[in-house]
Design a protein around this motif. Structure first.
Motif, PDB file in Angstrom:
ATOM      1  N   TYR A 107     115.911  87.313  47.657  1.00 17.56           N
ATOM      2  CA  TYR A 107     115.403  88.142  46.564  1.00 17.56           C
ATOM      3  C   TYR A 107     115.001  87.257  45.388  1.00 17.56           C
ATOM      4  O   TYR A 107     113.927  87.429  44.811  1.00 17.56           O
ATOM      5  N   VAL A 108     115.852  86.304  45.035  1.00 18.74           N
ATOM      6  CA  VAL A 108     115.568  85.398  43.916  1.00 18.74           C
ATOM      7  C   VAL A 108     114.284  84.615  44.179  1.00 18.74           C
ATOM      8  O   VAL A 108     113.437  84.474  43.292  1.00 18.74           O
ATOM      9  N   LYS A 109     114.118  84.131  45.393  1.00 16.90           N
ATOM     10  CA  LYS A 109     112.928  83.361  45.739  1.00 16.90           C
ATOM     11  C   LYS A 109     111.667  84.200  45.590  1.00 16.90           C
ATOM     12  O   LYS A 109     110.649  83.732  45.085  1.00 16.90           O
ATOM     13  N   GLU A 110     111.735  85.450  46.011  1.00 13.88           N
ATOM     14  CA  GLU A 110     110.575  86.338  45.973  1.00 13.88           C
ATOM     15  C   GLU A 110     110.273  86.863  44.574  1.00 13.88           C
ATOM     16  O   GLU A 110     109.127  86.911  44.147  1.00 13.88           O
ATOM     17  N   VAL A 111     111.289  87.281  43.853  1.00 11.22           N
ATOM     18  CA  VAL A 111     111.109  87.998  42.581  1.00 11.22           C
ATOM     19  C   VAL A 111     111.217  87.085  41.359  1.00 11.22           C
ATOM     20  O   VAL A 111     110.600  87.350  40.330  1.00 11.22           O
ATOM     21  N   GLU A 112     112.031  86.037  41.462  1.00 10.12           N
ATOM     22  CA  GLU A 112     112.301  85.141  40.345  1.00 10.12           C
ATOM     23  C   GLU A 112     112.824  85.881  39.109  1.00 10.12           C
ATOM     24  O   GLU A 112     112.273  85.769  38.010  1.00 10.12           O
ATOM     25  N   PRO A 113     113.899  86.645  39.269  1.00 15.51           N
ATOM     26  CA  PRO A 113     114.460  87.389  38.133  1.00 15.51           C
ATOM     27  C   PRO A 113     115.199  86.458  37.178  1.00 15.51           C
ATOM     28  O   PRO A 113     115.639  85.371  37.580  1.00 15.51           O
ATOM     29  N   PRO A 114     115.355  86.880  35.928  1.00 13.77           N
ATOM     30  CA  PRO A 114     116.197  86.093  35.022  1.00 13.77           C
ATOM     31  C   PRO A 114     117.644  86.143  35.528  1.00 13.77           C
ATOM     32  O   PRO A 114     118.119  87.193  35.940  1.00 13.77           O
ATOM     33  N   GLU A 115     118.291  85.002  35.521  1.00 13.73           N
ATOM     34  CA  GLU A 115     119.670  84.958  36.019  1.00 13.73           C
ATOM     35  C   GLU A 115     120.629  84.723  34.873  1.00 13.73           C
ATOM     36  O   GLU A 115     120.237  84.152  33.866  1.00 13.73           O
TER      37      GLU A 115
END
Length: 155
Positions: A107-115
């Protein structure tokens, strides 16, 4: 039943629902407060890898609500004016937090959300689409896991 299961069972209905959610970026998630009352909140949703994902800020009230009680309702943004192209769409279900691992990394790779962030995968209990056909009928389509789509028409 996850999003992939719904799509396999009702591909045309699922595609219409995805298009409706895809028309706008922000939607309304309703969770349950500790006292059982509804808490509506703005939210972005993603359909990825056969799942409907709900991502949210760390420690947000909606995340805390879902950690305590996984039930939710998700309402597609109706858009501007009163035309509601694509109809009115809502999804009911349960959301379960995804911990660190392959699913969250994908999910992180696809969306690049703030972490950091909370990520919930969903299990569907109901999908409903309400629209007007032929400027004459109010049409309500309801899907529940293990049941065929019910269509109700009213004049």
């Amino acid at each position: 039943m996850n999003w992939a299961d719904f799509t396999a069972a009702e591909p045309d209905f699922a595609a219409a629902v995805e298009r409706r959610f895809g028309a706008f970026r922000h939607h309304v998630l309703v969770t349950l407060r500790r006292d059982g009352s509804p808490r509506p909140s703005g939210l972005e949703v993603r359909f990825l890898g056969g799942e409907l994902w709900l991502g949210m800020m760390p420690g947000s009230l909606k995340a805390r609500d879902l950690e305590r009680d996984p039930r939710f309702a998700l309402q597609a943004n109706p858009g501007e004016g009163t035309a509601m192209a694509g109809g009115d769409v809502r999804i009911g279900g349960r959301a379960y937090e995804v911990g660190e691992g392959a699913a969250k990394a994908g999910y992180v790779k696809e969306v690049e959300p703030p972490e950091p962030f909370h990520l919930f995968r969903t299990e569907l209990t109901e999908v409903v689409r309400t629209c007007v056909e032929d400027d004459r009928y109010l049409v309500v389509r309801v899907w529940k896991p293990g049941e065929p789509v019910r269509t109700l028409r009213r004049t």
